[in-house]
Motif scaffolding. Structure first.
Motif, PDB file in Angstrom:
ATOM      1  N   ASP A  68       0.303  -1.662  -5.845  1.00  0.00           N
ATOM      2  CA  ASP A  68       1.583  -1.498  -5.145  1.00  0.00           C
ATOM      3  C   ASP A  68       1.507  -2.132  -3.766  1.00  0.00           C
ATOM      4  O   ASP A  68       1.055  -1.499  -2.808  1.00  0.00           O
ATOM      5  N   GLU A  99       1.117  -1.083 -11.408  1.00  0.00           N
ATOM      6  CA  GLU A  99       0.518  -0.131 -12.361  1.00  0.00           C
ATOM      7  C   GLU A  99       1.057  -0.351 -13.780  1.00  0.00           C
ATOM      8  O   GLU A  99       1.147   0.582 -14.581  1.00  0.00           O
ATOM      9  N   GLY A 180      -0.668  12.769  -5.835  1.00  0.00           N
ATOM     10  CA  GLY A 180      -0.410  11.400  -6.258  1.00  0.00           C
ATOM     11  C   GLY A 180      -0.139  11.322  -7.746  1.00  0.00           C
ATOM     12  O   GLY A 180      -0.156  12.334  -8.461  1.00  0.00           O
ATOM     13  N   THR A 181       0.073  10.123  -8.225  1.00  0.00           N
ATOM     14  CA  THR A 181       0.455   9.874  -9.613  1.00  0.00           C
ATOM     15  C   THR A 181      -0.509  10.520 -10.602  1.00  0.00           C
ATOM     16  O   THR A 181      -1.730  10.344 -10.510  1.00  0.00           O
ATOM     17  N   VAL A 184      -4.075   9.084 -12.219  1.00  0.00           N
ATOM     18  CA  VAL A 184      -4.802   8.185 -11.325  1.00  0.00           C
ATOM     19  C   VAL A 184      -6.009   8.947 -10.780  1.00  0.00           C
ATOM     20  O   VAL A 184      -5.870  10.052 -10.259  1.00  0.00           O
ATOM     21  N   ALA A 187      -6.013  10.431  -7.255  1.00  0.00           N
ATOM     22  CA  ALA A 187      -4.995  11.489  -7.143  1.00  0.00           C
ATOM     23  C   ALA A 187      -5.522  12.797  -7.725  1.00  0.00           C
ATOM     24  O   ALA A 187      -5.317  13.882  -7.152  1.00  0.00           O
ATOM     25  N   ASN A 211       4.585  16.545  -7.643  1.00  0.00           N
ATOM     26  CA  ASN A 211       4.150  15.150  -7.803  1.00  0.00           C
ATOM     27  C   ASN A 211       5.033  14.213  -6.984  1.00  0.00           C
ATOM     28  O   ASN A 211       6.233  14.152  -7.211  1.00  0.00           O
ATOM     29  N   ASN A 213       4.077  10.908  -6.713  1.00  0.00           N
ATOM     30  CA  ASN A 213       3.848   9.588  -7.302  1.00  0.00           C
ATOM     31  C   ASN A 213       3.397   8.519  -6.303  1.00  0.00           C
ATOM     32  O   ASN A 213       3.667   7.336  -6.487  1.00  0.00           O
ATOM     33  N   TYR A 214       2.711   8.952  -5.244  1.00  0.00           N
ATOM     34  CA  TYR A 214       2.205   8.008  -4.227  1.00  0.00           C
ATOM     35  C   TYR A 214       3.325   7.160  -3.617  1.00  0.00           C
ATOM     36  O   TYR A 214       3.093   6.025  -3.195  1.00  0.00           O
ATOM     37  N   ASP A 215       4.545   7.698  -3.586  1.00  0.00           N
ATOM     38  CA  ASP A 215       5.708   6.930  -3.157  1.00  0.00           C
ATOM     39  C   ASP A 215       6.514   7.746  -2.141  1.00  0.00           C
ATOM     40  O   ASP A 215       6.726   8.948  -2.339  1.00  0.00           O
ATOM     41  N   SER A 218       9.952   9.212  -3.579  1.00  0.00           N
ATOM     42  CA  SER A 218       9.675  10.297  -4.524  1.00  0.00           C
ATOM     43  C   SER A 218       9.198  11.540  -3.781  1.00  0.00           C
ATOM     44  O   SER A 218       9.516  12.675  -4.158  1.00  0.00           O
TER      45      SER A 218
END
Length: 324
Positions: A68, A99, A180-181, A184, A187, A211, A213-215, A218
């Motif tokens: 990413d 991913e 995180g996701t 992973v 995570a 969650n 999602n490392y975003d 989100s």
């Protein structure tokens, strides 16, 4: 711009002779070699590197595949890889996989077709079978792919436990986690560290984990969900800095003051964490050192240098700032 034909014409030799000089392959008499080298210098001729790599079946290039590029962690990592590769005489091709397994495989195919010397990859989808099929040196960074593959990671679980205990030491009574996701590796390790730190707390249930999602986007939604579910949460450990920033934005939207009503700590130590307001408390990875080490290990593999070890676990550092 001069061509190989121009060099051959000035030197009074064939194009094939010029090619042999450029690639240092095949016999060329000393007199002819000197004429070719003189013509190259006078014409300021630059060989076509793609053509040379096709001829030699390798190039002075390495690939870097990241999941990413929008996450500032990976551009910082890429900078370290590029700096180190350049010092060692190599170029870098950067690939963003999102991913996505199909996209990642397509990049692997392209890199191999372009005869890259080796690849540094951060992936949760690449398999040991794909690694073997490539038959070129590979180094994994940020997450482990398979045993035996050269790998550079950090103390994820240890850092997560330290982050959660730090919030406790600040008097925070109910601490949530934005993970995180799912699936992973790092995570899962960071979530595991959080769980170990709160396992004995009478209030803890799995509903304190959401969650992100490392975003960042989100994470905003996840934080709103978490605080709606447990309004008494007064501390949040987010598994990366971008999600921590999302948590702070969600707190602002909900009218919660950071850090007075909600303390927030992230993980990564990206540059952005030190310039935002309030400055973010974070568990910092040695990002530049990781990229530098991964590149050095890869070049040693490519040049068949002896290896002291293949698995590196680097320490993290908790940096206290304004969000706690």
């Amino acid at each position: 711009m001069a061509s190989i034909k121009d060099v051959a014409k000035m030197a009074g030799v064939s194009v094939a002779t010029v090619s042999r000089v450029l690639n240092d392959k095949g016999y060329v008499g000393q007199h002819s070699r000197e004429k070719v080298e003189k013509a190259i210098k006078e014409l300021n001729y630059k060989p076509n590197e793609i053509a040379r790599s096709l001829f030699k079946k390798h190039s002075n290039t390495i690939g870097l595949i990241v999941p990413d590029i929008m996450n500032p962690y990976f551009p910082e990592l890429a900078r370290a890889v590029e700096d180190t590769a350049s010092k060692l005489g190599y170029n870098v091709i950067l690939c963003n996989s999102d991913e996505n397994k199909e996209k990642e495989q397509a990049y692997l195919d392209v890199l191999k077709q372009n005869y890259v010397n080796g690849i540094i990859v951060s992936s949760n989808t690449l398999t040991a079978e794909q690694i073997e099929a490539l038959n070129i040196p590979i180094v994994s960074i940020d997450r482990e792919i398979s045993k035996g593959l050269p790998t550079i990671v950090v103390e994820n679980k240890k850092g997560a436990k330290a982050a959660t205990h730090f919030l406790k030491s600040k008097g925070r009574k109910r601490i949530g986690h934005i993970r995180g996701t799912a699936g992973v590796v790092n995570a899962e390790e960071r979530c595991g560290g959080y769980r170990e730190a709160v396992a004995e707390e009478p209030w803890f249930t799995e509903s304190y984990i959401v969650n992100g999602n490392y975003d960042m986007e989100s994470s905003i939604d996840a934080t709103r969900e978490l605080l709606g579910r447990h309004p008494d949460i007064d501390g949040i450990f987010a598994a990366n800095d971008m999600m921590a920033i999302g948590a702070i934005k969600a707190a602002y939207q909900l009218g919660k003051k950071v850090p007075e009503e909600l303390a927030v700590i992230g993980f990564d130590g990206i540059v952005l964490s030190s310039v935002m307001i309030p400055e973010l408390t974070t568990v910092a990875q040695p990002i530049y050192e990781m990229g530098e080490l991964a590149t050095t290990v890869l070049v040693n593999l490519m040049e068949q240098q002896p290896m002291e070890k293949t698995y590196y676990t680097l320490e993290v550092e908790l940096i206290e700032r304004r969000t706690t």
